[in-house]
Write a protein that holds these residues in place. Structure first.
Motif, PDB file in Angstrom:
ATOM      1  N   PHE A  81       0.725  -1.271   0.006  1.00  0.00           N
ATOM      2  CA  PHE A  81      -0.091  -0.018  -0.194  1.00  0.00           C
ATOM      3  C   PHE A  81       0.841   1.219   0.073  1.00  0.00           C
ATOM      4  N   ARG A  82       1.892   1.217   0.809  1.00  0.00           N
ATOM      5  CA  ARG A  82       2.744   2.527   0.900  1.00  0.00           C
ATOM      6  C   ARG A  82       3.525   2.673  -0.387  1.00  0.00           C
ATOM      7  N   SER A  84       2.029   2.260  -3.442  1.00  0.00           N
ATOM      8  CA  SER A  84       0.992   2.469  -4.274  1.00  0.00           C
ATOM      9  C   SER A  84       0.885   4.059  -4.261  1.00  0.00           C
ATOM     10  N   ILE A  85       1.033   4.752  -3.209  1.00  0.00           N
ATOM     11  CA  ILE A  85       1.016   6.339  -3.157  1.00  0.00           C
ATOM     12  C   ILE A  85       1.859   6.943  -4.036  1.00  0.00           C
ATOM     13  N   SER A 235      -6.009  -3.518   2.203  1.00  0.00           N
ATOM     14  CA  SER A 235      -5.267  -2.836   1.401  1.00  0.00           C
ATOM     15  C   SER A 235      -5.759  -1.920   0.090  1.00  0.00           C
ATOM     16  N   VAL A 239      -6.009   2.088  -0.683  1.00  0.00           N
ATOM     17  CA  VAL A 239      -5.597   2.995  -1.867  1.00  0.00           C
ATOM     18  C   VAL A 239      -6.482   3.796  -2.381  1.00  0.00           C
ATOM     19  N   ALA A 242      -6.587   6.813   0.014  1.00  0.00           N
ATOM     20  CA  ALA A 242      -5.473   7.349  -0.392  1.00  0.00           C
ATOM     21  C   ALA A 242      -5.702   8.568  -1.449  1.00  0.00           C
ATOM     22  N   VAL A 295       5.487  10.325   2.282  1.00  0.00           N
ATOM     23  CA  VAL A 295       4.552   9.426   1.951  1.00  0.00           C
ATOM     24  C   VAL A 295       4.313   8.578   2.972  1.00  0.00           C
ATOM     25  N   THR A 296       5.707   8.170   3.779  1.00  0.00           N
ATOM     26  CA  THR A 296       5.235   7.094   4.810  1.00  0.00           C
ATOM     27  C   THR A 296       4.359   7.572   5.699  1.00  0.00           C
ATOM     28  N   SER A 299       0.780   7.326   4.385  1.00  0.00           N
ATOM     29  CA  SER A 299       0.089   6.168   4.654  1.00  0.00           C
ATOM     30  C   SER A 299      -0.401   5.772   5.884  1.00  0.00           C
ATOM     31  N   LYS A 300       0.327   6.093   7.020  1.00  0.00           N
ATOM     32  CA  LYS A 300       0.185   5.597   8.154  1.00  0.00           C
ATOM     33  C   LYS A 300      -1.147   6.653   8.556  1.00  0.00           C
ATOM     34  N   GLU A 303      -4.073   4.687   7.081  1.00  0.00           N
ATOM     35  CA  GLU A 303      -4.368   3.446   7.707  1.00  0.00           C
ATOM     36  C   GLU A 303      -5.022   3.684   8.938  1.00  0.00           C
TER      37      GLU A 303
END
Length: 312
Positions: A81-82, A84-85, A235, A239, A242, A295-296, A299-300, A303
């Motif tokens: 998933f991370r 995919s951003i 997941s 996406v 996101a 991005v990290t 993504s968190k 989530e």
């Protein structure tokens, strides 16, 4: 008279969408399978994902298609998933290549493209057929663009429509709403931006209003990916969420900067259609560059925010 004008508007929008579908059909046959492999293999970092997503979208002419591919890869566990951003950010940049192409005055190519398309479509060869789809689809798109430009002034002469455009020119939130709703309905941010371009050419819409509609179109196009994620795993749903938040945050960030973006785009070219195309490119590039280092964390955030929904 009014009924005829709206009927023609519907016809030109349908022709534009038909041209996009036919053109993408040809491009997909050439590159869809290859790009699925590339998306899987070369997206182990956000930067690589952005580059691959931008190139793939520019070639396949569909950010929604790339994001749907990404949803599928994440759903099957082939892509984290991370990672995919970065692809989503790249897809947002790549889709602006279509509007840049539409802004060019290529009406003289309509007849040659139609002829090439019709001839190559009847040849029993996959590559030739794909080329025919591309050529014929482009011709349909340019015909639709000419039609939308022609209809802009007659439509704006209707008092109620004229008042509506005045409202859009004065209140940019209205433009964002129009772009969001129209794109959600017709499933094409490119078509929505093209409609705005047609009205800008005849000075019915001003540049800030056109930019507002373009910003709304970026939100509306998220509907396609969201629908594709329904019934998928955790997941894959992330996406889609996101994608929505990336575009919403970008529009919120740029809404106060519409005036600045209008001034910058106007300084690059005097042609209204090109101004909106450049504004779209600048918006997506700046948003992607700003978010890429985070991005990290983003993504968190997604989530955490949608933990309950994706587990439901």
């Amino acid at each position: 008279m009014i009924k005829e004008l709206f009927s023609l508007l519907a016809v030109f929008i349908a022709l534009f969408l038909f041209g996009m579908v036919v053109m993408r059909a040809g491009l997909f046959q050439i590159g869809q399978a290859k790009f699925k492999k590339v998306l899987h293999r070369l997206t182990d970092s956000a930067w690589k994902g952005l580059v691959v997503g931008a190139i793939a979208t520019a070639i396949l002419q569909s950010s929604s298609a790339i994001i749907i591919m990404t949803v599928g890869l994440v759903a099957t566990g082939l892509l984290a998933f991370r990672h995919s951003i970065g692809i989503i950010l790249g897809a947002n940049i790549g889709t602006t290549m279509t509007t840049e192409l539409l802004a060019l005055d290529l009406s003289m190519l309509i007849v040659p493209l139609l002829v090439i398309g019709l001839v190559t479509l009847v040849i029993p060869n996959q590559k030739t057929y794909s080329l025919g789809c591309l050529s014929f689809g482009l011709a349909c798109i340019f015909i639709a663009m000419d039609g939308l430009e022609t209809l802009a002034y007659p439509l704006s002469s209707i008092p109620s429509i004229h008042s509506f455009f005045d409202l859009t020119n004065e209140h940019q939130l209205v433009g964002i709403g129009i772009g969001t709703v129209l794109t959600a309905i017709i499933q094409s941010s490119t078509a929505t931006t093209a409609i705005a371009m047609g009205f800008m050419t005849d000075n019915v819409l001003n540049l800030p209003a056109g930019i507002a509609i373009m910003l709304g179109a970026n939100i509306g196009t998220c509907v396609t990916a969201y629908l594709a994620s329904i019934g998928s795993g955790r997941s894959a749903k992330l996406v889609a969420y996101a994608n929505i938040w990336l575009n919403v945050f970008g529009v919120l960030f740029f809404f106060p900067l519409i005036g600045w973006l209008s001034t910058l785009a106007s300084s690059l070219t005097p042609i209204p259609m090109m101004q909106l195309a450049h504004a779209s490119l600048i918006f997506n590039v700046i948003c992607s560059i700003i978010l890429l280092p985070f991005v990290t964390y983003f993504s968190k955030f997604v989530e955490w925010l949608h933990a309950d929904k994706v587990n439901a």
